[in-house]
Scaffold this motif. Structure first.
Motif, PDB file in Angstrom:
ATOM      1  N   UNK A 268      -0.267  13.524 -52.381  1.00  0.00           N
ATOM      2  CA  UNK A 268       1.104  13.128 -52.042  1.00  0.00           C
ATOM      3  C   UNK A 268       1.225  12.847 -50.546  1.00  0.00           C
ATOM      4  N   UNK A 269       0.604  13.674 -49.711  1.00  0.00           N
ATOM      5  CA  UNK A 269       0.660  13.454 -48.263  1.00  0.00           C
ATOM      6  C   UNK A 269      -0.014  12.134 -47.895  1.00  0.00           C
ATOM      7  N   UNK A 270      -1.169  11.854 -48.508  1.00  0.00           N
ATOM      8  CA  UNK A 270      -1.871  10.602 -48.222  1.00  0.00           C
ATOM      9  C   UNK A 270      -1.038   9.401 -48.652  1.00  0.00           C
ATOM     10  N   UNK A 271      -0.404   9.508 -49.821  1.00  0.00           N
ATOM     11  CA  UNK A 271       0.408   8.388 -50.306  1.00  0.00           C
ATOM     12  C   UNK A 271       1.593   8.123 -49.378  1.00  0.00           C
ATOM     13  N   UNK A 272       2.240   9.184 -48.905  1.00  0.00           N
ATOM     14  CA  UNK A 272       3.413   9.001 -48.053  1.00  0.00           C
ATOM     15  C   UNK A 272       3.035   8.639 -46.617  1.00  0.00           C
ATOM     16  N   UNK A 273       1.820   8.969 -46.205  1.00  0.00           N
ATOM     17  CA  UNK A 273       1.407   8.628 -44.839  1.00  0.00           C
ATOM     18  C   UNK A 273       1.291   7.129 -44.645  1.00  0.00           C
ATOM     19  N   UNK A 274       1.178   6.382 -45.742  1.00  0.00           N
ATOM     20  CA  UNK A 274       1.115   4.935 -45.643  1.00  0.00           C
ATOM     21  C   UNK A 274       2.347   4.327 -45.020  1.00  0.00           C
ATOM     22  N   UNK A 275       3.454   5.064 -44.977  1.00  0.00           N
ATOM     23  CA  UNK A 275       4.671   4.571 -44.338  1.00  0.00           C
ATOM     24  C   UNK A 275       4.503   4.432 -42.827  1.00  0.00           C
ATOM     25  N   UNK A 276       3.556   5.178 -42.260  1.00  0.00           N
ATOM     26  CA  UNK A 276       3.430   5.236 -40.808  1.00  0.00           C
ATOM     27  C   UNK A 276       2.052   4.795 -40.308  1.00  0.00           C
ATOM     28  N   UNK A 277       1.176   4.366 -41.204  1.00  0.00           N
ATOM     29  CA  UNK A 277      -0.163   3.963 -40.829  1.00  0.00           C
ATOM     30  C   UNK A 277      -0.373   2.482 -41.108  1.00  0.00           C
ATOM     31  N   UNK A 278      -1.344   1.914 -40.426  1.00  0.00           N
ATOM     32  CA  UNK A 278      -1.750   0.550 -40.760  1.00  0.00           C
ATOM     33  C   UNK A 278      -2.428   0.553 -42.126  1.00  0.00           C
ATOM     34  N   UNK A 279      -2.541  -0.596 -42.721  1.00  0.00           N
ATOM     35  CA  UNK A 279      -3.135  -0.682 -44.051  1.00  0.00           C
ATOM     36  C   UNK A 279      -4.551  -0.115 -44.096  1.00  0.00           C
TER      37      UNK A 279
END
Length: 391
Positions: A268-279
């Motif tokens: 879940x943390x990895x999935x939501x971190x995509x909001x703040x990271x480059x692709x």
């Protein structure tokens, strides 16, 4: 008569016959309403969450079971709320009538770890509300978010305080005997990590989302660091010094809570971190979460086998019922949740074969949870109902 014949009147103790039934162990007195009973809300809450989560998946082996699981999730969510309300209300009334009762649960090192179950009970019922209520009543989706946010805040504050407080107790009182029960105040921050990250999409504004995700990651790190130490000491003691007492056999499952819950939290943390990271960075974060989950679940397999053997030994020895039996529910539920999320991620990333195995493991854990929840519910009712009829 030969001098070696047995006397007709044997005055010593008569050895039991090998064919004689073993006596039933004495029934242990049940603890009063309080932290010891909150694992019931944990197990019920996570079962409701899993039924709703797996129900959204749709099918099992080509059979559409989504509707059935989603339907079952609704009464389970209601049951979770009822159990939580009865426990909170009952303990509040007891604390008012007996002011020393509350203080005793905090000062007694044997009871203090049980406050971790209060934290996880709040978190589990909140997560069930967020998962199931919008399906039951879409118009209540906003209310579900608010309820889960409140329970998450209360459960997280209590869980972090209990984890740090019990850690301080272990540092000061080195004479305590290691036990898996020590993990009860350690697992709550990991549950907060998973449920907190699940709340991120519902928080308005990027700043609020980032802060919540950061808090979830901090909870993950805290629980993992403490868990490696506490559970390592407990396993070393029971494998090398003294086996787990048969009456406490169900406690062997408690460390599995970190295994399953950290697998879920990483996803879940990895999935939501995509909001703040480059692709590219988001893709790497997901790969790290997938690799972590595979390693942790693989390392957990022998621990599952050990817990199953210890539990079987306890039941064969006719261990008496205690609220500790509910340890057979929540940790198994975390394995089902972590496997479900990891299996879906692996399948989506092209790891079909491995993803299918992990997903099947999750279904097996869910089926096991249904059985253990039923067992603990029936046993609890059989133990508690007669007490309610006493004058």
């Amino acid at each position: 008569m030969s001098s070696t014949a047995a006397p007709l009147h044997h005055r010593g103790p008569v050895p039991p016959s090998a064919d004689a039934p073993r006596p039933r162990p004495a029934r242990l007195p049940l603890p009063p309403v309080g932290p010891a009973w909150f694992p019931a809300s944990m197990g019920t809450g996570i079962l409701a969450t899993l039924l709703g989560t797996y129900g959204a998946g749709g099918s099992l082996g080509g059979t559409d079971v989504g509707g059935v699981l989603t339907t079952l999730a609704v009464p389970m969510m209601v049951a979770g709320w009822l159990v939580l309300a009865v426990l909170v209300g009952g303990f509040a009334v007891r604390s008012v009538r007996h002011p020393g009762a509350f203080v005793a649960t905090v000062r007694d090192p044997a009871v203090l770890p049980l406050w971790g179950t209060v934290s996880m009970g709040l978190l589990a019922v909140g997560a069930a509300t967020l998962t199931v209520l919008p399906v039951l009543a879409p118009a209540a989706a906003t209310a579900a978010v608010v309820v889960d946010a409140v329970l998450w805040t209360l459960g997280t504050l209590l869980g972090v305080a209990t984890a740090l407080g019990f850690g301080a107790v272990l540092v000061r009182q080195t004479a305590l005997v290691p036990t898996p029960v020590w993990g009860l105040p350690i697992v709550p921050p990991m549950v907060s990590a998973t449920t907190g990250a699940s709340l991120v999409p519902h928080v308005p504004g990027a700043a609020g989302q980032f802060l919540l995700l950061l808090a979830a990651a901090a909870c993950f790190a805290l629980a993992l660091a403490l868990g490696l130490v506490v559970f390592g000491v407990a396993y070393a003691h029971h494998w090398r010094v003294a086996p787990l007492p048969p009456a406490a056999s169900a406690a062997a499952w408690i460390p599995l809570g970190i295994v399953g819950q950290s697998t879920a939290a990483a996803q879940v943390i990895a999935a939501q971190s995509g909001r703040f990271l480059t692709a590219p960075a988001a893709l790497e974060a997901q790969r790290v979460a997938d690799g972590y989950g595979l390693v942790v679940l693989a390392l957990g397999l022998p621990l599952v086998a050990w817990a199953a053997l210890v539990t079987a030994r306890g039941f064969l020895g006719r261990m008496p019922f205690t609220p500790g039996w509910w340890a057979l529910t929540f940790p198994i539920g975390t394995l089902a949740l972590g496997s479900h999320l990891l299996g879906a991620a692996l399948t989506g990333a092209g790891g079909g074969a491995v993803g299918s195995v992990v997903t099947a493991y999750g279904w097996l854990a869910l089926a096991t949870l249904v059985c253990t929840w039923t067992l603990c519910s029936v046993a609890s009712l059989r133990a508690v109902v007669p007490l309610l009829h006493r004058p």
